[in-house]
Design an enzyme around this catalytic site. Sequence first.
Site, short mmCIF file in Angstrom:
data_model
loop_
_atom_site.label_atom_id
_atom_site.label_comp_id
_atom_site.label_asym_id
_atom_site.label_seq_id
_atom_site.Cartn_x
_atom_site.Cartn_y
_atom_site.Cartn_z
N GLU A 288 1.30 -1.62 4.59
CA GLU A 288 0.50 -0.42 4.38
C GLU A 288 -0.63 -0.32 5.39
OE1 GLU A 288 -0.79 0.07 0.29
OE2 GLU A 288 1.18 0.76 -0.32
N HIS A 309 20.71 -19.91 3.46
CA HIS A 309 22.12 -19.78 3.09
C HIS A 309 22.50 -18.32 2.84
CE1 HIS A 309 22.70 -24.16 2.71
NE2 HIS A 309 21.39 -24.11 2.57
N LYS A 423 5.50 10.55 -3.68
CA LYS A 423 4.85 10.95 -4.94
C LYS A 423 4.93 12.45 -5.11
CE LYS A 423 1.30 7.36 -4.94
NZ LYS A 423 -0.14 7.14 -4.83
O1 PA5 Z 1 -3.51 -0.62 -1.21
C1 PA5 Z 1 -3.55 0.38 -1.90
O2 PA5 Z 1 -4.57 1.08 -2.00
C2 PA5 Z 1 -2.39 0.82 -2.76
O3 PA5 Z 1 -1.25 0.05 -2.53
C3 PA5 Z 1 -2.74 0.72 -4.24
O4 PA5 Z 1 -3.11 -0.57 -4.55
C4 PA5 Z 1 -1.60 1.14 -5.16
O5 PA5 Z 1 -1.05 2.35 -4.75
C5 PA5 Z 1 -2.10 1.28 -6.59
O6 PA5 Z 1 -3.14 2.20 -6.65
P1 PA5 Z 1 -4.11 2.32 -7.89
O7 PA5 Z 1 -4.85 1.05 -8.01
O8 PA5 Z 1 -5.00 3.48 -7.57
O9 PA5 Z 1 -3.25 2.57 -9.08
#
Ligand code: PA5
Length: 453
Positions: A288, A309, A423
Amino acid sequence: MLRLDLSYLQDFIDEEAIDAMEPLLASSRLTLYNRTGAGSEYTGWLDLPVNYDREEFARIKQAAAKVKENSDVFIVCGIGGSYLGARAVIEALSDPFASLRPAGSREYPLILFAGHQLSGSYLSRLLSSLSDCRVSVNMISKSGTTTEPAIAFRIIEEWMRQRYGLDGARERIFATTDKNRGALKELADNRGYQTFIVPDDIGGRYSVLSAVGLLPIAVAGISIDDLMAGAAQARERYTDIRLGENDSDMYALIRNILQKRGFTTEILVTYEPGLQYFSEWWKQLFGESEGKDGRGIYPASANFTTDLHSLGQYIQQGRRFLMETVIQVETAKEDLIIQESEDNLDGLNYLTGKSMGEVNQMALYGTAVAHVDGGVPVQLLHVSELSAFAMGELLYFFERSCAVSGYLNAVNPFNQPGVEQYKSNMYALLGKPGYEKERVALQERLYRKDNDQ
Ligand code: PA5
C-alpha cells in the site's frame, strides 16, 4: 539485535551503484525526518516508541488484565492495518497449538480474528464455536466505516448483547478508533464502550505500536513494554546517517537498486511458520505504501522450507525478476534433537545429535546460495531470537525502511487511493445511497460481460 547481511549480493550490486544512489537516499531520509514530503502529516509513528500516551498505555494494560480475568477468547475485529500488526506479533510469539488445550489451562485468552474478509461461513462458524467460551471483543477501525469489520461487528455485537445483555456486553467490548470522528466513535460513545485511540498522525499500516496493536498483543500475554523498548532502540539506532551503520537505510537502498536492475518482485522469506503473519503485515506495509503511480516493488512472501516444495522450482529457474529478503532467526525458542535410530532405515543417522534448528539453518544457507546461483539476489536479516523486543525492532525497521523507500520511489508512502476503487464498485452494486449513477454504469458492464460469454 537486527543485522543486515549483504554478503550474498556480490554478483548483483557493486559499490559504485550504492555510491551513485546514496545522495538520493540522503534526501529521502531528510524528507522523512524533516516532515516535508507527501503525506508527512502521517509520520507520527516515527517517534511513537518514545512519544506515546502513557495514560492510555496504562489503560491498555488494565483492559488486558480484565480480559484475562473474564475471557477465554478475545475477538479482534478489523482489517488491513487494523489487525495485521497485532496478528503478526501474536502469531510470532504465541503457542500455535494453544487452542488444543482446555480453556481453563490456558494462561491467556485465545486471540481470534474477524472482520478481515466478508465470509459469512467463517463468521458463522466462529460464533457457533464459542458457545462454551467467555468472550470479549475489540473492534478496531480508524475510519470507523470500513465495510468488512463494520458488518462483522454488527453481527458480533448483537451476539454479545444477546449473550451478556447490554450491561454485560459493555464490560466486554472495546473500540479502537479515531479520537473524535467516525461511525465507530459515535457508536462506542453511544453504547458506553471503553475506547482507545488511533492517533491522527498515524495511518493504519503504521499503527501497530498504537492501541491498535497494543491491546490485542497485551491480551495475548506479550510484554508491550518490551515491544516498545525494541522499537525505541531501533528508532535510536536508525537515526545514524552513516550508511554503513544504518541497516534500515541500506535495506531501502539495496532493494531500489535491485528494482532498477529488473528485480521488481521482492519475496520476504521466513523459516519459522509463526512469522507467516509478519509477512502478511509486511506485504500490506510495502504494497500500500509503494504500489501507486505505476511504480513500486511487488511484495510477495514465502515460508521455507514448506514453499521450497511448491514455489522453489520457480524461484530457482523461472523468469528472473525475483529478489529475496530472508529473515533469519538465529536461535529457536524451542528445539528438538534428532536421535539415533538402531536400524537407520530412513538413512538419517548422519543427523544424529543435531537439532532441527541446525537443519533449518543449513537449509537456509543452502537455499540462499542455490538461489543466488540461480540469479536471485538475496539479503539476510539476522534476528537473534523471536521475542517481544525483537518484534519491536523488526516492526520499526520495516516501517522506517518503507517510508524512506517510498520517498526514494517518489511516491507518497502514507496514502492508499487505489483501495477506494473496489469499495465504490461494491457500494454501487449493493445499492448504497449516493452511488446510483455508478450502479447503472456497472450493471451495464456486468450485463454486457455476461452476454459476451
Ligand atoms: O493502511 C491503511 O490505512 C489501511 O490498510 C487500513 O488499515 C485498512 O483499510 C482499515 O482501515 P480502518 O482502520 O479505517 O478500518
